[in-house]
Write a protein that holds these residues in place. Structure first.
Motif, PDB file in Angstrom:
ATOM      1  N   SER A 103      38.680  39.729  37.787  1.00 14.92           N
ATOM      2  CA  SER A 103      37.272  39.034  38.122  1.00 14.92           C
ATOM      3  C   SER A 103      36.983  38.392  36.668  1.00 14.92           C
ATOM      4  CB  SER A 103      36.305  39.904  38.758  1.00 14.92           C
ATOM      5  OG  SER A 103      36.010  41.075  37.505  1.00 14.92           O
ATOM      6  N   TYR A 155      37.904  38.830  48.660  1.00 17.97           N
ATOM      7  CA  TYR A 155      37.992  38.360  47.240  1.00 17.97           C
ATOM      8  C   TYR A 155      38.405  36.769  47.098  1.00 17.97           C
ATOM      9  CZ  TYR A 155      37.770  43.431  46.881  1.00 17.97           C
ATOM     10  OH  TYR A 155      37.478  44.520  46.961  1.00 17.97           O
ATOM     11  N   HIS A 174      35.442  36.375  42.206  1.00 16.68           N
ATOM     12  CA  HIS A 174      36.731  36.352  42.662  1.00 16.68           C
ATOM     13  C   HIS A 174      37.013  35.012  43.106  1.00 16.68           C
ATOM     14  CE1 HIS A 174      37.986  40.631  41.878  1.00 16.68           C
ATOM     15  NE2 HIS A 174      36.564  40.757  42.022  1.00 16.68           N
ATOM     16  N   ALA A 204      39.811  46.369  42.480  1.00 19.83           N
ATOM     17  CA  ALA A 204      39.044  45.273  42.405  1.00 19.83           C
ATOM     18  C   ALA A 204      37.834  45.255  41.656  1.00 19.83           C
ATOM     19  CB  ALA A 204      38.924  44.586  43.655  1.00 19.83           C
ATOM     20  N   GLN A 238      37.040  30.204  39.394  1.00 14.69           N
ATOM     21  CA  GLN A 238      36.214  31.136  38.956  1.00 14.69           C
ATOM     22  C   GLN A 238      34.980  30.502  38.259  1.00 14.69           C
ATOM     23  OE1 GLN A 238      38.864  34.042  37.007  1.00 14.69           O
ATOM     24  NE2 GLN A 238      38.178  35.374  38.582  1.00 14.69           N
ATOM     25  N   VAL A 243      44.383  42.835  43.108  1.00 15.49           N
ATOM     26  CA  VAL A 243      43.674  41.339  43.115  1.00 15.49           C
ATOM     27  C   VAL A 243      43.763  41.253  41.815  1.00 15.49           C
ATOM     28  CG1 VAL A 243      42.274  41.879  45.156  1.00 15.49           C
ATOM     29  CG2 VAL A 243      41.567  42.162  42.878  1.00 15.49           C
ATOM     30  N   ASN A 263      40.498  33.860  44.659  1.00 15.69           N
ATOM     31  CA  ASN A 263      42.026  33.517  45.036  1.00 15.69           C
ATOM     32  C   ASN A 263      41.843  33.010  46.494  1.00 15.69           C
ATOM     33  OD1 ASN A 263      44.718  33.809  45.173  1.00 15.69           O
ATOM     34  ND2 ASN A 263      44.598  36.009  44.656  1.00 15.69           N
TER      35      ASN A 263
END
Length: 430
Positions: free
Chosen positions: A300, A381, A305, A170, A214, A297, A307
């Motif tokens: 970024s 995240y 993050h 991540a 994001q 994941v 999600n």
């Protein structure tokens, strides 16, 4: 406007069904009942899902005496069949529902509010965390019960990552995806093997949804009558996507679709390191390869993050249901019955009941267990889940993917593609 369009689609579907009768691979099976009650249940899926669900339904009928008439098919024929049934007020009692169709069905008064059954304890969610259900609630109405949870993820080939020393922990970025795949393509092709790059796997829309989150934006505005993001955000996303394809860090659209409709994915045959997919897709991907696969994941953006955990699919009760209590009993059984879930093996996604998850964690295979662990780790995240998409979302998605194809093929610039999509989406939603 949307309701008229929905009605038109239903009429067209009925017309086409005359010429395609029998082509949808529909199978209908009736399980024996003992108490005179009966319900109809519909779902889409693979043969494996069909077989497991039929076995669980046999157990349901044995324990409750409720007869179940089952209607199942592949995805391509499923929604056309439901539209035809909706036009004739003949929908099954219980429908396996996809998130993208939920608002459309609800806006046409085709779904029953499940909250009274939850409040009465007929559908027991006492072992279910709110995070698994929040996207299925509009106002104070519950439109479905998650049949299993997943999240958008990157599935990657562990063996390739280790061989070429690629770190996908991540924190990697969109630009990292470009660099990693350009370098891998150069090295692997120099060795005489094919390498196609990052496989978007027809999930460009879902990845864009994460991208706008994001930026603290949404694909749809709060009223559901237009887009909710700045056009420059989409230009930036399309610029990155076009660069990935044009420079060879991702496959051409035609190459991607060749795999998308085939039996294998690129990560299964080693021609891609990674692909976008729902986390539970890892299970099917792993079954089709000797490579070790895993989940990580999404990329970024400046360390951000965005999600969220979502229903892979859900169970809804239709407004045509003739026995809503028996339908609710079926949904409760599929959600909480331990023996039934041992049969189902989390194929529809991670079970939403903590009790079921705990029991299955000792029984499922390694790939399925990885999907359990991924959702546990994803909590670090995530952002709050999006509300249910507005009616018209399926048309908006289709517009997006069509424009993406033009973009990938060099027929539209990122700027032109972004402006065209915004105009089309706003026209659909207004």
């Amino acid at each position: 406007m949307r309701k008229y369009l929905f009605a038109l689609i239903v009429v067209i579907t009925m017309f086409m069904s005359v010429f395609n009768k029998g082509s949808a691979n529909i199978v209908t099976v009736a399980a024996e009942g003992k108490e005179g009650q009966a319900i109809r249940v519909a779902w889409w899926g693979s043969q494996e899902r069909h077989d497991m669900t039929l076995e669980a339904i046999q157990l349901f009928t044995k324990e409750t005496g409720i007869k179940v008439e089952t209607e199942y098919t592949v995805w391509d024929g499923y929604w056309g069949r439901l539209n035809t049934q909706a036009a004739g007020s003949n929908l099954p009692d219980v429908i396996q529902m996809d998130n993208s169709y939920l608002s459309e069905f609800d806006s046409n008064s085709l779904l029953v509010d499940l909250d009274p059954f939850i409040q009465a304890g007929m559908i027991d969610l006492s072992d279910v965390d709110d995070i698994y259900q929040e996207t299925l609630i509009i106002g104070d109405r519950t439109l479905g019960i998650s049949a299993g949870a997943n999240a958008l993820a990157v599935i990657y080939n562990v063996d390739l990552a280790q061989e070429y020393n690629v770190n996908l922990e991540a924190g990697y970025s969109y630009e990292d995806l470009y660099t990693i795949n350009i370098e891998l393509a150069e090295m692997i092709r120099a060795e005489g093997f094919n390498y196609w790059g990052y496989d978007f796997a027809n999930s460009e829309y879902e990845l864009f949804n994460n991208f706008v989150r994001q930026h603290n934006e949404s694909i749809y505005n709060d009223f559901g009558d237009g887009v909710g993001f700045n056009t420059q955000t989409l230009i930036d996303y399309f610029t990155w996507l076009h660069k990935m394809v044009a420079d060879g860090a991702a496959p051409s659209h035609d190459m991607m679709l060749t795999y998308h409709v085939g039996a294998e994915s690129m990560i299964q045959d080693g021609t891609s390191l990674m692909r976008t997919a729902a986390s539970n897709q890892l299970i099917a991907d792993q079954q089709g390869t000797d490579y070790e696969l895993a989940l990580t994941v999404l990329p970024s953006l400046d360390g951000i993050h965005a999600n969220y955990i979502r229903p892979a699919m859900s169970w809804s009760i239709s407004s045509n249901a003739k026995n809503t209590e028996a339908a609710a009993q079926f949904i409760n059984f599929m959600t909480n019955n331990l023996a039934a879930n041992e049969i189902l093996q989390a194929e529809r996604g991670v079970p939403i009941s903590s009790v079921v998850r705990e029991q299955l964690s000792e029984q499922v295979d390694d790939a399925t267990l990885k999907t359990f662990s991924f959702l546990d780790e994803l909590s670090d995240y995530t952002k709050p889940a999006e509300p249910i998409s507005p009616p018209g979302e399926t048309e908006v998605r289709a517009s997006f993917l069509r424009i993406v194809e033009f973009l990938k093929n060099g027929q539209l610039t990122p700027e032109a593609a972004a402006n065209q999509f915004v105009n089309e989406a706003n026209s659909i939603l207004k």
